[in-house]
Design a protein around this motif. Structure first.
Motif, PDB file in Angstrom:
ATOM      1  N   TYR A 144       0.721  -1.458   0.290  1.00  0.00           N
ATOM      2  CA  TYR A 144      -0.363   0.047  -0.038  1.00  0.00           C
ATOM      3  C   TYR A 144       0.350   1.018  -0.086  1.00  0.00           C
ATOM      4  O   TYR A 144       0.607   2.238  -0.371  1.00  0.00           O
ATOM      5  CB  TYR A 144      -0.950   0.106   1.086  1.00  0.00           C
ATOM      6  CG  TYR A 144      -2.841  -0.481   1.003  1.00  0.00           C
ATOM      7  CD1 TYR A 144      -2.628  -1.409   0.145  1.00  0.00           C
ATOM      8  CD2 TYR A 144      -2.938   0.944   0.653  1.00  0.00           C
ATOM      9  CE1 TYR A 144      -4.136  -1.999  -0.107  1.00  0.00           C
ATOM     10  CE2 TYR A 144      -4.547   0.509   0.102  1.00  0.00           C
ATOM     11  CZ  TYR A 144      -5.032  -0.508  -0.196  1.00  0.00           C
ATOM     12  OH  TYR A 144      -5.797  -0.395  -0.875  1.00  0.00           O
ATOM     13  N   VAL A 145       2.066   1.089   0.590  1.00  0.00           N
ATOM     14  CA  VAL A 145       2.355   2.505   0.822  1.00  0.00           C
ATOM     15  C   VAL A 145       3.165   3.187  -0.428  1.00  0.00           C
ATOM     16  O   VAL A 145       3.166   4.284  -0.864  1.00  0.00           O
ATOM     17  CB  VAL A 145       3.560   2.522   2.101  1.00  0.00           C
ATOM     18  CG1 VAL A 145       4.976   3.376   1.924  1.00  0.00           C
ATOM     19  CG2 VAL A 145       3.177   1.547   3.663  1.00  0.00           C
ATOM     20  N   PRO A 146       3.953   2.178  -0.732  1.00  0.00           N
ATOM     21  CA  PRO A 146       4.131   2.385  -2.352  1.00  0.00           C
ATOM     22  C   PRO A 146       3.240   3.786  -3.538  1.00  0.00           C
ATOM     23  O   PRO A 146       3.148   4.283  -4.502  1.00  0.00           O
ATOM     24  CB  PRO A 146       4.712   1.608  -3.267  1.00  0.00           C
ATOM     25  CG  PRO A 146       4.776   0.921  -2.095  1.00  0.00           C
ATOM     26  CD  PRO A 146       4.727   1.106  -0.944  1.00  0.00           C
ATOM     27  N   MET A 147       1.444   2.897  -3.361  1.00  0.00           N
ATOM     28  CA  MET A 147       0.659   3.138  -4.477  1.00  0.00           C
ATOM     29  C   MET A 147       0.103   4.335  -3.463  1.00  0.00           C
ATOM     30  O   MET A 147      -0.064   5.344  -4.486  1.00  0.00           O
ATOM     31  CB  MET A 147       0.162   1.733  -4.299  1.00  0.00           C
ATOM     32  CG  MET A 147      -1.142   1.875  -4.977  1.00  0.00           C
ATOM     33  SD  MET A 147      -2.393   0.203  -5.642  1.00  0.00           S
ATOM     34  CE  MET A 147      -2.827   0.104  -3.313  1.00  0.00           C
ATOM     35  N   LEU A 148       0.443   4.508  -2.477  1.00  0.00           N
ATOM     36  CA  LEU A 148      -0.320   5.847  -1.767  1.00  0.00           C
ATOM     37  C   LEU A 148       0.230   6.712  -2.128  1.00  0.00           C
ATOM     38  O   LEU A 148       0.247   8.374  -2.746  1.00  0.00           O
ATOM     39  CB  LEU A 148      -0.402   5.478  -0.057  1.00  0.00           C
ATOM     40  CG  LEU A 148      -1.787   4.847   0.574  1.00  0.00           C
ATOM     41  CD1 LEU A 148      -1.511   5.328   1.931  1.00  0.00           C
ATOM     42  CD2 LEU A 148      -3.267   5.231  -0.042  1.00  0.00           C
ATOM     43  N   LYS A 149       1.626   7.268  -2.315  1.00  0.00           N
ATOM     44  CA  LYS A 149       2.429   8.057  -2.464  1.00  0.00           C
ATOM     45  C   LYS A 149       2.504   8.347  -4.239  1.00  0.00           C
ATOM     46  O   LYS A 149       3.118   9.241  -4.315  1.00  0.00           O
ATOM     47  CB  LYS A 149       3.958   7.147  -2.303  1.00  0.00           C
ATOM     48  CG  LYS A 149       4.738   7.509  -1.059  1.00  0.00           C
ATOM     49  CD  LYS A 149       6.360   7.291  -1.799  1.00  0.00           C
ATOM     50  CE  LYS A 149       7.118   7.100   0.019  1.00  0.00           C
ATOM     51  NZ  LYS A 149       8.350   6.387   0.011  1.00  0.00           N
ATOM     52  N   ARG A 150       1.832   6.922  -4.556  1.00  0.00           N
ATOM     53  CA  ARG A 150       2.313   7.650  -6.351  1.00  0.00           C
ATOM     54  C   ARG A 150       0.816   7.758  -6.638  1.00  0.00           C
ATOM     55  O   ARG A 150       1.066   9.265  -7.449  1.00  0.00           O
ATOM     56  CB  ARG A 150       2.253   6.254  -7.047  1.00  0.00           C
ATOM     57  CG  ARG A 150       2.469   5.876  -8.533  1.00  0.00           C
ATOM     58  CD  ARG A 150       3.135   4.618  -9.497  1.00  0.00           C
ATOM     59  NE  ARG A 150       2.373   3.321  -8.153  1.00  0.00           N
ATOM     60  CZ  ARG A 150       1.300   2.592  -8.718  1.00  0.00           C
ATOM     61  NH1 ARG A 150       0.431   3.580  -9.824  1.00  0.00           N
ATOM     62  NH2 ARG A 150       1.148   1.451  -7.576  1.00  0.00           N
ATOM     63  N   GLN A 151      -0.374   7.808  -5.679  1.00  0.00           N
ATOM     64  CA  GLN A 151      -1.295   8.238  -5.883  1.00  0.00           C
ATOM     65  C   GLN A 151      -0.859   9.700  -5.751  1.00  0.00           C
ATOM     66  O   GLN A 151      -1.648  10.974  -6.290  1.00  0.00           O
ATOM     67  CB  GLN A 151      -2.422   7.532  -5.401  1.00  0.00           C
ATOM     68  CG  GLN A 151      -4.137   8.436  -5.495  1.00  0.00           C
ATOM     69  CD  GLN A 151      -4.585   8.054  -7.032  1.00  0.00           C
ATOM     70  OE1 GLN A 151      -3.821   7.491  -8.173  1.00  0.00           O
ATOM     71  NE2 GLN A 151      -5.415   8.764  -7.515  1.00  0.00           N
ATOM     72  N   ALA A 152      -0.408   9.685  -4.658  1.00  0.00           N
ATOM     73  CA  ALA A 152      -0.539  11.597  -4.379  1.00  0.00           C
ATOM     74  C   ALA A 152       0.144  12.240  -4.472  1.00  0.00           C
ATOM     75  O   ALA A 152       0.144  13.595  -4.545  1.00  0.00           O
ATOM     76  CB  ALA A 152      -0.029  12.214  -2.670  1.00  0.00           C
ATOM     77  N   LYS A 153       1.461  11.886  -5.824  1.00  0.00           N
ATOM     78  CA  LYS A 153       1.800  12.757  -6.795  1.00  0.00           C
ATOM     79  C   LYS A 153       1.374  12.826  -7.385  1.00  0.00           C
ATOM     80  O   LYS A 153       1.787  13.852  -8.179  1.00  0.00           O
ATOM     81  CB  LYS A 153       3.245  11.594  -7.359  1.00  0.00           C
ATOM     82  CG  LYS A 153       4.520  12.464  -7.493  1.00  0.00           C
ATOM     83  CD  LYS A 153       5.362  11.480  -7.600  1.00  0.00           C
ATOM     84  CE  LYS A 153       7.189  11.897  -7.556  1.00  0.00           C
ATOM     85  NZ  LYS A 153       8.027  11.243  -8.003  1.00  0.00           N
ATOM     86  N   GLN A 154       0.335  11.949  -7.829  1.00  0.00           N
ATOM     87  CA  GLN A 154      -0.454  11.842  -9.356  1.00  0.00           C
ATOM     88  C   GLN A 154      -1.706  13.487  -9.157  1.00  0.00           C
ATOM     89  O   GLN A 154      -1.394  13.891  -9.800  1.00  0.00           O
ATOM     90  CB  GLN A 154      -0.879  10.617  -9.860  1.00  0.00           C
ATOM     91  CG  GLN A 154      -0.648  10.172 -11.021  1.00  0.00           C
ATOM     92  CD  GLN A 154      -1.124   8.759 -11.298  1.00  0.00           C
ATOM     93  OE1 GLN A 154      -2.082   8.867 -10.788  1.00  0.00           O
ATOM     94  NE2 GLN A 154      -0.637   8.461 -12.975  1.00  0.00           N
ATOM     95  N   VAL A 155      -2.425  13.362  -7.994  1.00  0.00           N
ATOM     96  CA  VAL A 155      -2.508  13.595  -7.582  1.00  0.00           C
ATOM     97  C   VAL A 155      -2.509  15.386  -7.325  1.00  0.00           C
ATOM     98  O   VAL A 155      -3.206  16.285  -8.412  1.00  0.00           O
ATOM     99  CB  VAL A 155      -4.044  14.440  -6.036  1.00  0.00           C
ATOM    100  CG1 VAL A 155      -5.052  15.074  -5.721  1.00  0.00           C
ATOM    101  CG2 VAL A 155      -4.280  12.403  -6.517  1.00  0.00           C
ATOM    102  N   GLN A 156      -1.309  15.353  -7.151  1.00  0.00           N
ATOM    103  CA  GLN A 156      -0.377  16.720  -7.224  1.00  0.00           C
ATOM    104  C   GLN A 156       0.276  17.466  -8.036  1.00  0.00           C
ATOM    105  O   GLN A 156      -0.733  18.711  -8.735  1.00  0.00           O
ATOM    106  CB  GLN A 156       0.934  16.524  -6.518  1.00  0.00           C
ATOM    107  CG  GLN A 156       1.718  18.063  -6.264  1.00  0.00           C
ATOM    108  CD  GLN A 156       1.809  18.607  -5.007  1.00  0.00           C
ATOM    109  OE1 GLN A 156       1.178  17.632  -4.168  1.00  0.00           O
ATOM    110  NE2 GLN A 156       1.807  19.792  -4.534  1.00  0.00           N
ATOM    111  N   LYS A 157       0.156  16.367  -9.274  1.00  0.00           N
ATOM    112  CA  LYS A 157       0.541  17.154 -10.451  1.00  0.00           C
ATOM    113  C   LYS A 157      -0.490  17.216 -11.869  1.00  0.00           C
ATOM    114  O   LYS A 157      -0.702  18.329 -11.713  1.00  0.00           O
ATOM    115  CB  LYS A 157       1.243  15.384 -11.568  1.00  0.00           C
ATOM    116  CG  LYS A 157       2.539  15.910 -12.492  1.00  0.00           C
ATOM    117  CD  LYS A 157       2.616  15.287 -12.854  1.00  0.00           C
ATOM    118  CE  LYS A 157       4.591  14.606 -12.933  1.00  0.00           C
ATOM    119  NZ  LYS A 157       5.026  14.172 -13.876  1.00  0.00           N
ATOM    120  N   SER A 158      -1.268  16.051 -11.053  1.00  0.00           N
ATOM    121  CA  SER A 158      -2.727  16.830 -12.500  1.00  0.00           C
ATOM    122  C   SER A 158      -3.409  18.634 -11.761  1.00  0.00           C
ATOM    123  O   SER A 158      -4.289  19.641 -12.205  1.00  0.00           O
ATOM    124  CB  SER A 158      -4.253  15.627 -11.661  1.00  0.00           C
ATOM    125  OG  SER A 158      -3.987  15.091 -11.988  1.00  0.00           O
TER     126      SER A 158
END
Lengths: 293, 566
Positions: A144-158
């Motif tokens: 879960y941890v890397p997946m959440l990190k990735r999603q956070a990054k994507q939201v930030q970018k969007s």
């Protein structure tokens, strides 16, 4: 350490614990030097030449730093060599400093080797055979941890692509961080529902769950474990006769060379160099087989 | 022998007046490959989930479901876990553990299988699916296609007799998706596995399946062999999703049988229209966009994510003219998305510069570039929303843009009207379907009133009907004077909407041109219609163009030819 890593996690864990315990808690120069040399042999096999150079650049200054620090602050010992700012710098303190440096650098080498061989999945496996539920939970957390990190990054970018939160003020940034976090939490709740369905769909919750691992305990594992335990026992027996007693202060005691002490040194040397021998042996064997083809 | 029987099944969700399913009856025989299709919200997913007790939705159920002559309500949980495999559309959410091997073993662990058996089954499936090379990797490092393959394989280790798949390729790019569908075909053929597949990507799967069930508004509209379904769907609103060969056949009013593959489509044209050989879609007479008016101009861009990683962009040059739709195509990992991020100023190239409207990107202060100038829609529409409803989310954006309270509502109304999402404004973004999410995300982007719209995979996960809507929407935006750059894997979509297309390979653009020239030059990277018609109509790339040329109506094609308004 390609070949040594292939042994069963239980065996390698016992091995590292044995070596690290001896090199940390037996305060004896010969044992320390053996541990250091063994550690150097072990790490030299697993690092590339570029890494070796950077390791040397790190460990040599560290070694001298530790050796020199002790005599500057510790003034125990019977043999003053000279005086600095009115304090005696003693021979014993210098030797003790070197001894400590040998011990610390040696332990660091072994810790490095440990982290190389004992990867997370091995640790999880050993842990999981004691508490199966916990090992599944840990595995899910690691997923879960890397997946959440990735999603956070994507939201930030969007959001940035829309021009939100690209201002420089700290307040805005903190606020935007909070908003991204809350969106990611909402997203992950949604996600968890689906993951739990996927678990249920594959029978999670049925009675009698087993714990699978890729590791197999083979004959060689038993053999190596026997050797390790044997050497450990021999050294402990020698220690009980007082063969490894040694003191730096107030005066350096002589290093014993009676048969018991010699047996302890040899056993520890064999123990410390065991993975290196296994590695070289396997390499030679491989070359031998290849030459016959 | 019948493996699955559904008798007069009706279902409604709690707090809903509508019947999600209304008297559905169907039989699936052992070894059949069944395709279930229909528009979003027709009940196909509900039906599929009801067939697997562990994932069945809550609600009021009438009628019976029989699996292997046992009613589903009496089915032993152990049997239902092993025998009925389920794969859903989100590749990420289904993966439970951190390592590939552990994921493969997960189901068997739950069943309490012993270690030697798990080792054998996992090994067998890993080699069948070609997973052995990434067997020891962490699940997080996999690509979307690999993740979905892993989900399929980890269900297959349990040796199911019936496999249910709910839009498994929705999140995948077309090439990976067709590989995945081919794997399903192989499973059905090699193992005789019974498969029930819900899917909206019909072009490739249609010829593989034994039975097509087309659903609409909660009941089965068609339930027959694929060519018969295609035949009876002539003129049906959902016919837009059929394979190109079938669409051309329907448009030309030819005699049955209806062709489903590129090969049979070619044969059909050769038999009936070889006398028209060499007819071309005319070049559109006016080169209406001003070639010198470049709204995006980037030259010699070099970019890498990290010092030690290889270059992603290698001397990339790109020029986009004002008021055009520019489609960027290319395989996975060729640098398309990176290029879009660089053009949007989210990543900075280490060499080369990007001019937006003649001004360097770095010359725009803070977020000035994102105000009425440029906006980017990233690949994951769910990541665009931060609030509990679409409307709140829109307010949130307008607030940060410092739009007055009075104006906010009217602006939101305007945008909602333009893209037709008035009814969706008060929904939670995560409750929307893929196509609806995509539209609402686009709406959010339009609130910033950008001149340049950058879109990353706008057709990912949306069905054929939503795709047509999206194409119309983009064309409407262009006639409003907006410039659109879109990155896509969807060759058909790019051919349909773009004024110019470019192919990215190895970090730079290797070819570009008007769609009709661009795609008719490619033999693999082109539309199915072009592959069907290329021997007879060399530069026709859309089904409509092939139909018009076959009918001798080139003038209408010319009229349809896109004109760029400046």
């Amino acid at each position: 350490m390609r070949y040594f890593s292939r042994f069963h996690p239980l065996v390698t864990l016992v091995y590292f614990l044995t070596v690290i315990i001896f090199s940390m808690f037996v305060n004896h120069p010969v044992m320390g030097i053996i541990a250091l040399l063994g550690g150097i042999c072990f790490t030299s096999v697993m690092t590339s030449s570029a890494e070796k150079v950077s390791d040397l650049k790190f460990y040599i200054p560290l070694f001298f730093l530790i050796s020199l620090t002790n005599p500057l602050f510790s003034h125990n010992g019977k043999t003053p060599l000279f005086f600095m700012n009115g304090n005696a710098v003693t021979l014993e303190a210098i030797i003790y400093g070197v001894g400590i440096a040998v011990m610390l650098v040696g332990v660091m080498m072994w810790a490095k080797a440990y982290s190389f061989v004992m990867t997370t999945d091995k640790f999880l496996y050993l842990f999981g055979s004691i508490v199966p539920q916990l090992s599944l939970v840990l595995s899910m957390v690691l997923r879960y941890v890397p997946m959440l990190k990735r999603q956070a990054k994507q939201v930030q970018k969007s959001q940035k692509g829309l021009g939100m939160y690209s201002s420089d003020s700290y307040f805005d940034r903190a606020k935007s961080g909070m908003r991204v976090m809350s969106a990611v939490v909402g997203w992950s709740l949604e996600h968890v529902v689906e993951t739990s369905k996927s678990m249920k769909a594959r029978g999670y919750g049925l009675k009698g769950r087993t714990n699978y691992s890729n590791f197999r305990f083979r004959k060689e594992d038993g053999l190596l474990l026997g050797i390790i335990v044997g050497l450990f026992a021999m050294i402990v027996v020698c220690m009980t006769t007082g063969a490894l007693t040694f003191a730096y202060y107030p005066e350096i005691t002589p290093i014993k060379t009676n048969p018991m002490a010699l047996i302890a040194y040899i056993c520890f040397a064999v123990l410390a160099i065991l993975p290196f021998l296994i590695e070289i042996g396997e390499l030679l064997r491989w070359n031998y087989y290849r030459s016959k083809i | 022998m019948e493996l699955l029987q559904v008798k007069n099944l009706s279902f409604s969700y709690p707090n809903s007046q509508d019947q999600a399913l209304d008297g559905v009856s169907l039989n699936v025989e052992q070894g059949q490959f069944v395709l279930v299709c229909g528009a979003s919200g027709c009940g196909k997913t509900t039906l599929l989930r009801l067939l697997k007790p562990e994932v069945a939705p809550f609600g009021e159920l009438k009628g019976d479901i029989w699996y292997d002559e046992t009613s589903l309500t009496d089915l032993d949980p152990r049997v239902s876990a092993t025998d009925i495999g389920f794969v859903s559309q989100n590749p990420d959410a289904q993966i439970v553990t951190d390592k590939v091997w552990h994921e493969l073993a997960f189901g068997l662990e739950s069943l309490g299988t012993d270690t030697p058996t798990i080792r054998r089954r996992v090994g067998e499936m890993a080699s069948y699916f070609g997973i052995q090379n990434w067997y020891h990797q962490s699940t997080d490092s996999l690509s979307g296609g690999q993740k979905q393959l892993l989900n399929l394989a980890s269900v297959m280790t349990m040796q199911p007799k019936l496999l249910l798949l709910d839009e498994p390729t929705a999140q995948l790019d077309p090439i990976t998706a067709s590989e995945f569908l081919a794997t399903l075909h192989k499973l059905n053929r090699d193992l005789g596995l019974t498969i029930l597949l819900v899917e909206h990507r019909l072009e490739e799967i249609f010829p593989y399946v034994d039975v097509v069930m087309m659903m609409s508004a909660g009941h089965l509209e068609f339930n027959d062999e694929p060519d018969k379904v295609a035949t009876s769907m002539k003129g049906h609103p959902l016919a837009a999703g059929l394979p190109s060969a079938a669409r051309i056949w329907a448009g030309l009013d030819l005699e049955p049988p209806c062709p489903l593959t590129v090969r049979s489509g070619r044969d059909m044209l050769r038999v009936s229209f070889s006398h028209l050989q060499g007819e071309r879609i005319p070049e559109s007479p006016t080169q209406s966009s001003d070639e010198s008016d470049e709204v995006i101009a980037a030259a010699d861009l070099w970019f890498r994510y990290d010092k030690n990683l290889p270059d992603v962009l290698k001397g990339m040059d790109i020029k986009v003219r004002r008021g055009e739709i520019f489609g960027i195509l290319g395989g996975n990992g060729t640098g398309k998305t990176t290029l879009l991020n660089v053009l949007a100023g989210l990543e900075r190239p280490y060499k080369g510069k990007v001019l937006i409207d003649g001004k360097k990107i770095s010359a725009y202060k803070r977020n000035a570039i994102y105000r009425n100038k440029l906006a980017l829609l990233t690949q994951n529409p769910a990541a665009m929303f931060l609030k509990k409803s679409v409307r709140e989310d829109y307010y949130d954006l307008l607030k940060t843009m410092e739009v007055g309270k009075e104006e906010q509502d009217s602006q939101i109304e305007d945008v909602a009207k333009t893209i037709g999402i008035e009814s969706l404004l008060d929904s939670h973004p995560f409750d929307l379907s893929g196509g609806e999410q995509q539209k609402c995300a686009l709406g959010k982007l339009l609130l910033t009133q950008p001149e340049i719209v950058l879109l990353d995979e706008p057709t990912k996960g949306i069905d054929a009907f939503a795709k047509i809507m999206m194409a119309e929407l983009l064309q409407a935006l262009r006639s409003d004077g907006k410039t659109i750059v879109l990155v896509t894997h969807d060759v058909e979509f790019a051919a349909q909407v773009s004024d110019r297309c470019a192919l990215v390979f190895d970090g730079s653009i290797i070819s570009q041109g008007r769609p009709n020239d661009f795609f008719s030059d490619n033999s693999f990277y082109t539309t199915a219609a072009s592959r069907i018609a290329r021997d007879i109509f060399p530069n026709a790339i859309l089904c409509e163009e092939v139909i018009a040329l076959s009918k001798g109506e080139t003038s209408t094609v010319q009229a349809q030819e896109k004109t760029v308004q400046v």
